[in-house]
Design a protein around this motif. Structure first.
Motif, PDB file in Angstrom:
ATOM      1  N   ALA A  65      67.295 -22.762  61.988  1.00 34.51           N
ATOM      2  CA  ALA A  65      66.699 -21.477  62.349  1.00 34.51           C
ATOM      3  C   ALA A  65      65.186 -21.469  62.255  1.00 34.51           C
ATOM      4  CB  ALA A  65      67.276 -20.366  61.458  1.00 34.51           C
ATOM      5  N   LEU A  66      64.597 -22.401  61.488  1.00 30.35           N
ATOM      6  CA  LEU A  66      63.156 -22.387  61.250  1.00 30.35           C
ATOM      7  C   LEU A  66      62.553 -23.784  61.431  1.00 30.35           C
ATOM      8  CD1 LEU A  66      62.954 -20.274  57.952  1.00 30.35           C
ATOM      9  CD2 LEU A  66      62.718 -19.451  60.312  1.00 30.35           C
ATOM     10  N   PRO A  67      61.289 -23.863  61.798  1.00 29.16           N
ATOM     11  CA  PRO A  67      60.592 -25.157  61.806  1.00 29.16           C
ATOM     12  C   PRO A  67      60.552 -25.736  60.398  1.00 29.16           C
ATOM     13  CG  PRO A  67      59.334 -23.489  63.001  1.00 29.16           C
ATOM     14  CD  PRO A  67      60.430 -22.772  62.287  1.00 29.16           C
ATOM     15  N   PRO A  68      60.481 -27.040  60.256  1.00 27.32           N
ATOM     16  CA  PRO A  68      60.552 -27.661  58.926  1.00 27.32           C
ATOM     17  C   PRO A  68      59.557 -27.115  57.912  1.00 27.32           C
ATOM     18  CG  PRO A  68      60.772 -29.323  60.628  1.00 27.32           C
ATOM     19  CD  PRO A  68      60.450 -28.052  61.339  1.00 27.32           C
ATOM     20  N   GLN A  69      58.296 -26.916  58.303  1.00 25.02           N
ATOM     21  CA  GLN A  69      57.306 -26.448  57.343  1.00 25.02           C
ATOM     22  C   GLN A  69      57.627 -25.049  56.854  1.00 25.02           C
ATOM     23  OE1 GLN A  69      54.819 -28.048  55.806  1.00 25.02           O
ATOM     24  NE2 GLN A  69      54.458 -26.169  54.624  1.00 25.02           N
ATOM     25  N   LEU A  70      58.011 -24.157  57.772  1.00 23.96           N
ATOM     26  CA  LEU A  70      58.351 -22.790  57.377  1.00 23.96           C
ATOM     27  C   LEU A  70      59.620 -22.784  56.527  1.00 23.96           C
ATOM     28  CD1 LEU A  70      57.785 -19.800  57.483  1.00 23.96           C
ATOM     29  CD2 LEU A  70      58.908 -19.699  59.737  1.00 23.96           C
ATOM     30  N   HIS A  71      60.548 -23.663  56.834  1.00 24.22           N
ATOM     31  CA  HIS A  71      61.764 -23.775  56.029  1.00 24.22           C
ATOM     32  C   HIS A  71      61.412 -24.151  54.592  1.00 24.22           C
ATOM     33  CE1 HIS A  71      65.387 -25.760  54.397  1.00 24.22           C
ATOM     34  NE2 HIS A  71      66.065 -24.946  55.186  1.00 24.22           N
ATOM     35  N   GLN A  72      60.492 -25.081  54.420  1.00 23.05           N
ATOM     36  CA  GLN A  72      60.063 -25.471  53.074  1.00 23.05           C
ATOM     37  C   GLN A  72      59.397 -24.310  52.347  1.00 23.05           C
ATOM     38  OE1 GLN A  72      57.613 -28.978  53.324  1.00 23.05           O
ATOM     39  NE2 GLN A  72      59.155 -30.169  54.404  1.00 23.05           N
TER      40      GLN A  72
END
Length: 309
Positions: A65-72
């Motif tokens: 659902a989210l780009p990797p950086q935003l997921h982190q």
């Protein structure tokens, strides 16, 4: 205390709203994705989210659902007690910890079934009236709220009407169904290991979502017995690309829900070559940037306690 029919109806709304908002299509329609892999096209991106929900894989859903950086960033915000995304996308999300805690308490089956018999057994007429009234108020709230876009508002009102109609016809006052449903929900809640205040924050995003997957599966099974087949809603979802301009796109979404057909339009945007639902990005970014809660630790913990008996 948590009232059984009310809990089932609220949880149904949450689960179906998750499916409706997050889903944009269904992987059983491979021609729609035109052979694209996960996130390569707007249709492929939403198909993947539907597949994750269909499989009760909340960890995969959050990843896709989210780009990797935003997921982190969201995982960090979760561990700091600033968010419970993607659970925060659900209605009544602030009551979810209390819901799990109440179901996990000793003698929960006995307590909840006794409350059902005392307050709801045979009260079908009253529950039908309550479903109609709650549906009306919820629809009016969405229509008047400035928190939603026009497309979101139109979508949610259709969703509320369908769920309200289901609630008016569902056998929520059936004691036999309640007797079967409560032990299932109690057992699933206890298996999460999240039945104490602050458990979601302590476990962190990935472990919490991993533990909640089986609870979602059990909830679907219980709701199916009440005439609300969430997996059928997911399986029946269909998506069509309306337009794509550069890094933005819109898709039309149609899905069956409780005998009705809900139609909606959903916006997506492309980041680093992959497509994501715009409203999920917006909400996640807002929560990732939010400051630490101003409330005291005691007050925050109080919001996670079981609902009063």
């Amino acid at each position: 205390m948590i009232l059984i029919p009310r809990s089932i109806a609220a949880s149904a709304a949450a689960a179906v709203l998750a499916a409706a908002i997050f889903a944009g299509g269904c992987s059983q329609h491979p021609q729609a994705a035109s052979g694209a892999t996960t996130g390569d096209t707007p249709v492929a991106a939403v198909n993947q989210l539907v597949k994750d929900l269909r499989g009760n894989d909340l960890v995969a859903y959050a990843d896709h659902a989210l780009p990797p950086q935003l997921h982190q960033e969201m995982a960090m915000a979760w561990s700091e007690g600033r968010t419970t995304w993607p659970l925060s996308e659900l209605p009544l999300s602030e009551q979810l910890p209390g819901f799990i805690i109440t179901l996990s308490e000793p003698d929960a089956e006995k307590t909840l079934l006794a409350a059902f018999r005392r307050q709801f057994a045979g009260a079908g007429r009253e529950l039908r009236t309550a479903a109609s009234t709650l549906g009306l108020f919820a629809a009016q709230y969405v229509e008047r709220s400035s928190s939603y876009s026009d497309a979101e508002r139109e979508h949610y009102v259709q969703l509320i009407v369908a769920l309200s109609t289901w609630g008016k016809n569902a056998p929520l006052a059936d004691p036999a169904l309640a007797k079967a449903a409560v032990p299932q929900l109690v057992a699933a809640a206890r298996l999460t290991g999240l039945g104490h205040p602050g458990a979601l924050r302590e476990a962190g995003m990935e472990r919490s979502l991993t533990r909640l997957g089986p609870l979602l599966a059990r909830l679907k099974s219980v709701l199916d017995a009440y005439g609300l087949d969430i997996n059928a809603t997911l399986d029946g979802a269909q998506v069509r690309l309306i337009e794509q301009t550069g890094d933005t796109a819109h898709v039309s979404l149609s899905y069956p829900l409780a005998g009705a057909t809900v139609d909606a339009q959903i916006a997506l945007e492309r980041r680093d070559g992959r497509w994501y639902l715009s409203h999920l990005l917006r909400h996640a970014e807002q929560e990732a940037a939010a400051p630490s809660p101003a409330a005291t630790p005691a007050a925050r913990e109080a919001r996670s306690r079981p609902l009063p008996h």
